[in-house]
Design a protein around this motif. Sequence first.
Motif, PDB file in Angstrom:
ATOM      1  N   GLY A   1      48.529  79.057  81.298  1.00 46.34           N
ATOM      2  CA  GLY A   1      49.058  80.376  80.981  1.00 46.34           C
ATOM      3  C   GLY A   1      48.114  81.462  81.449  1.00 46.34           C
ATOM      4  N   THR A   2      48.656  82.494  82.047  1.00 48.60           N
ATOM      5  CA  THR A   2      47.839  83.621  82.493  1.00 48.60           C
ATOM      6  C   THR A   2      48.616  84.917  82.317  1.00 48.60           C
ATOM      7  OG1 THR A   2      48.631  83.653  84.794  1.00 48.60           O
ATOM      8  CG2 THR A   2      46.766  82.201  84.293  1.00 48.60           C
ATOM      9  N   PHE A   3      47.886  86.021  82.162  1.00 48.88           N
ATOM     10  CA  PHE A   3      48.512  87.331  82.359  1.00 48.88           C
ATOM     11  C   PHE A   3      47.489  88.272  82.980  1.00 48.88           C
ATOM     12  CE2 PHE A   3      47.224  87.831  77.812  1.00 48.88           C
ATOM     13  CZ  PHE A   3      46.502  89.027  77.878  1.00 48.88           C
ATOM     14  N   THR A   4      47.995  89.192  83.792  1.00 53.07           N
ATOM     15  CA  THR A   4      47.164  90.143  84.525  1.00 53.07           C
ATOM     16  C   THR A   4      47.688  91.551  84.307  1.00 53.07           C
ATOM     17  OG1 THR A   4      46.632  88.513  86.254  1.00 53.07           O
ATOM     18  CG2 THR A   4      46.331  90.843  86.807  1.00 53.07           C
ATOM     19  N   VAL A   5      46.772  92.482  84.068  1.00 53.63           N
ATOM     20  CA  VAL A   5      47.122  93.878  83.821  1.00 53.63           C
ATOM     21  C   VAL A   5      46.413  94.757  84.840  1.00 53.63           C
ATOM     22  CG1 VAL A   5      46.958  95.794  82.185  1.00 53.63           C
ATOM     23  CG2 VAL A   5      47.465  93.487  81.363  1.00 53.63           C
ATOM     24  N   GLN A   6      47.132  95.713  85.423  1.00 57.66           N
ATOM     25  CA  GLN A   6      46.521  96.717  86.281  1.00 57.66           C
ATOM     26  C   GLN A   6      45.940  97.807  85.381  1.00 57.66           C
ATOM     27  OE1 GLN A   6      46.109  96.095  89.549  1.00 57.66           O
ATOM     28  NE2 GLN A   6      47.105  94.159  88.990  1.00 57.66           N
ATOM     29  N   MET A   7      44.628  97.892  85.308  1.00 58.16           N
ATOM     30  CA  MET A   7      43.960  98.712  84.308  1.00 58.16           C
ATOM     31  C   MET A   7      44.283 100.204  84.437  1.00 58.16           C
ATOM     32  SD  MET A   7      42.501  96.391  82.567  1.00 58.16           S
ATOM     33  CE  MET A   7      41.396  97.302  81.479  1.00 58.16           C
ATOM     34  N   SER A   8      44.502 100.670  85.666  1.00 53.81           N
ATOM     35  CA  SER A   8      44.767 102.101  85.858  1.00 53.81           C
ATOM     36  C   SER A   8      46.095 102.536  85.282  1.00 53.81           C
ATOM     37  CB  SER A   8      44.724 102.441  87.349  1.00 53.81           C
ATOM     38  OG  SER A   8      45.757 101.778  88.050  1.00 53.81           O
ATOM     39  N   THR A   9      46.967 101.575  84.942  1.00 56.77           N
ATOM     40  CA  THR A   9      48.279 101.929  84.395  1.00 56.77           C
ATOM     41  C   THR A   9      48.253 102.072  82.876  1.00 56.77           C
ATOM     42  OG1 THR A   9      49.013  99.622  84.166  1.00 56.77           O
ATOM     43  CG2 THR A   9      49.389 100.694  86.291  1.00 56.77           C
ATOM     44  N   ILE A  10      47.142 101.727  82.242  1.00 59.49           N
ATOM     45  CA  ILE A  10      47.037 101.856  80.785  1.00 59.49           C
ATOM     46  C   ILE A  10      46.848 103.323  80.426  1.00 59.49           C
ATOM     47  CG2 ILE A  10      45.695 101.246  78.726  1.00 59.49           C
ATOM     48  CD1 ILE A  10      44.938  98.645  80.103  1.00 59.49           C
ATOM     49  N   LYS A  11      47.749 103.854  79.606  1.00 61.59           N
ATOM     50  CA  LYS A  11      47.706 105.266  79.244  1.00 61.59           C
ATOM     51  C   LYS A  11      47.849 105.442  77.729  1.00 61.59           C
ATOM     52  CE  LYS A  11      47.410 106.389  83.549  1.00 61.59           C
ATOM     53  NZ  LYS A  11      46.088 106.822  84.093  1.00 61.59           N
TER      54      LYS A  11
END
Length: 239
Positions: A115-125
């Motif tokens: 299991g994995t998940f990836t987040v694009q950090m610049s999209t966190i608001k």
Amino acid sequence: MSSHGSRHWLRWIIAGVVFIVVLAVGGPYVFIHFIEGKAPAPLSLKSTASASQSGSAAGQATSAVPVAGTWTITGGSEVGYRVKEVLAGQSQTAVGRTKSVTGHLTISGTSVTAGTFTVQMSTIKSNESQRDVQFDGRIMDVASYPAGTFALTSPISLSPLPAEGAIKTYSATGNLTLHGHTRSVTFPLSAERTSTGIKISGSIPVTFANWDIPNPSFSGFVTTQNHGLLEFLLAFQHA
């Protein structure tokens, strides 16, 4: 200057000091409670079915969608942070989130094997642009470290398989990568099998120093704890 004049100026000085104190204390209070508003509730599962863990949950699931196989993250998923902070003496909770998350689960038999998940950090608001500027730059340096990832390192047993609509709690262990550093983490998560997919939610405690993340405190005006939570709500569909 007459005693009457001295008393007159003294009253003005006292009034000015009182005004500054009220502004310093009341300003942040008004901003937090009336302008910024209450922080969003933690991400969590809300069962929409009548099945429970006691009764039919101990039996077999009724969904036509097979459990075994690969599951991919779909719409309705969110990942973000939750940090307690003090703004000029007033406590509040800072929350930032994104729906830009990708990943998958692999289930073999009755065990989650990957299991994995990836987040694009610049999209966190968050709801504050100045907080987001600090997050993107000084704190998380998203230009240098654009993605945050989690990868499961130990299988999760689902046996016995829960019934549709039942929310069960499991323990997960994996590698969390933030700010260019990878650390092993173990945390509880909740999972629900729906008629069309799987949903999971949970939160991972993050002590900033362990990932070499600068403390979010800013110029003595905003102070935070030395830790926060990475919270998630992930929806999966069968690939």
